[in-house]
Design an enzyme around this catalytic site. Sequence first.
Site, PDB file in Angstrom:
ATOM      1  N   TYR A  32     121.792  90.038  55.397  1.00 44.58           N
ATOM      2  CA  TYR A  32     123.953  89.980  54.218  1.00 44.58           C
ATOM      3  C   TYR A  32     123.374  88.103  55.064  1.00 44.58           C
ATOM      4  CZ  TYR A  32     124.967  88.431  59.538  1.00 44.58           C
ATOM      5  OH  TYR A  32     124.699  88.008  60.996  1.00 44.58           O
ATOM      6  N   ARG A  51     118.775  81.394  50.573  1.00 46.16           N
ATOM      7  CA  ARG A  51     118.974  82.408  52.066  1.00 46.16           C
ATOM      8  C   ARG A  51     118.992  83.632  52.240  1.00 46.16           C
ATOM      9  NH1 ARG A  51     122.378  80.620  57.436  1.00 46.16           N
ATOM     10  NH2 ARG A  51     123.238  82.316  56.012  1.00 46.16           N
ATOM     11  N   ARG A  97     114.807 111.431  58.168  1.00 47.88           N
ATOM     12  CA  ARG A  97     114.361 109.697  58.226  1.00 47.88           C
ATOM     13  C   ARG A  97     113.258 110.021  58.156  1.00 47.88           C
ATOM     14  NH1 ARG A  97     114.036 108.880  63.490  1.00 47.88           N
ATOM     15  NH2 ARG A  97     113.932 106.899  64.376  1.00 47.88           N
ATOM     16  N   LYS A 145     118.014  87.228  58.026  1.00 46.69           N
ATOM     17  CA  LYS A 145     119.175  86.969  58.378  1.00 46.69           C
ATOM     18  C   LYS A 145     119.236  88.884  57.924  1.00 46.69           C
ATOM     19  CE  LYS A 145     124.024  85.506  57.672  1.00 46.69           C
ATOM     20  NZ  LYS A 145     124.899  84.929  59.142  1.00 46.69           N
ATOM     21  N   GLU A 177     119.903  78.707  70.236  1.00 45.03           N
ATOM     22  CA  GLU A 177     121.377  79.227  69.303  1.00 45.03           C
ATOM     23  C   GLU A 177     122.779  79.873  70.017  1.00 45.03           C
ATOM     24  OE1 GLU A 177     120.284  80.208  65.332  1.00 45.03           O
ATOM     25  OE2 GLU A 177     119.015  82.158  66.554  1.00 45.03           O
TER      26      GLU A 177
END
Length: 285
Positions: A32, A51, A97, A145, A177
């Site tokens: 995302y 990115r 799944r 990300k 971070e």
Amino acid sequence: MDIIYLNGEYVSKSSAKISIFDRGLLFSDAVYEVISVINGRLIDMDRHVSRLERSLGELSINASADWSAMSRNLVAQNDLQEGVVYLQISRGVMDERDYRWPSPDTAPTIFAFAQPRVLVANPMADRGMTIITRPDLRWQRCDIKTTQLLYASLMKMEAMAAGVDDAWMAHGDMITEGTSQNAYIISQDGVLISHQLDRRILPGVTRIEMLEQAKLMELTIEERAFSIDEAKNAAEAFVTSSTLLVMPVVEIDGHRIGDGRPGEKTGKIRQNYLAAVQRASSTTN
Ligand code: PLP
């Protein structure tokens, strides 16, 4: 903010549906971006696209679209003046799944939405954030990300329960971070210290432009990890992210940073950062 983008169409929020067999839901197999919008303009869109494409590449998710046009359309259709655009791309839908990926020609699930939010006049910039430190128990690829955000979310809730604004995470004594921000200190002798880019942190888009501005201010920059003790004894501390921009930190684990008020250099960096991104966005989109 009723109009969202889903798999090639702009539709109302209530009519957007995705399958329960989407890998984003079952495996967090999704990446995302969150892009800030100020005065109706996307901030640093090109860096977000770079990115995003890197994140997709690292996970071998086949997806391409005009991410900038999609984001611009959402801003326009929802008449967003200030806030964020959120883009998410998952590997797509499985038949059942299964840990194994579906065939590489499975269509990814792509959606995006806009959300209003006060960015520039955020009152937190005047009072500063309070922080606790917690162990960094996330996976070892924090440079991608992904939507795998449960640990960060747990730490944010621990911060709330402790009566502070957020948490900085650490490997041993070394800060990596924040839950959803990059973390920085300015030492007593004026050196800006920023964790080096590696697999332990997300390469923040805001971090890039902030460092450019800090260089223009002739601050010395060291890209290395810093310890919790160094942070507590720093002259200033702050975070960067697309939603907080450059945000001062005034307390870490109950220790006041400097005189307990937002740092002067941090304030100047925030001002210069805002001026620079607004200048750039007015000419690029
Ligand atoms: N670090 C983490 C873990 C984040 O989740 C984020 C943003 O969501 C950031 C850093 C800051 O990145 P950016 O400046 O690109 O918003």
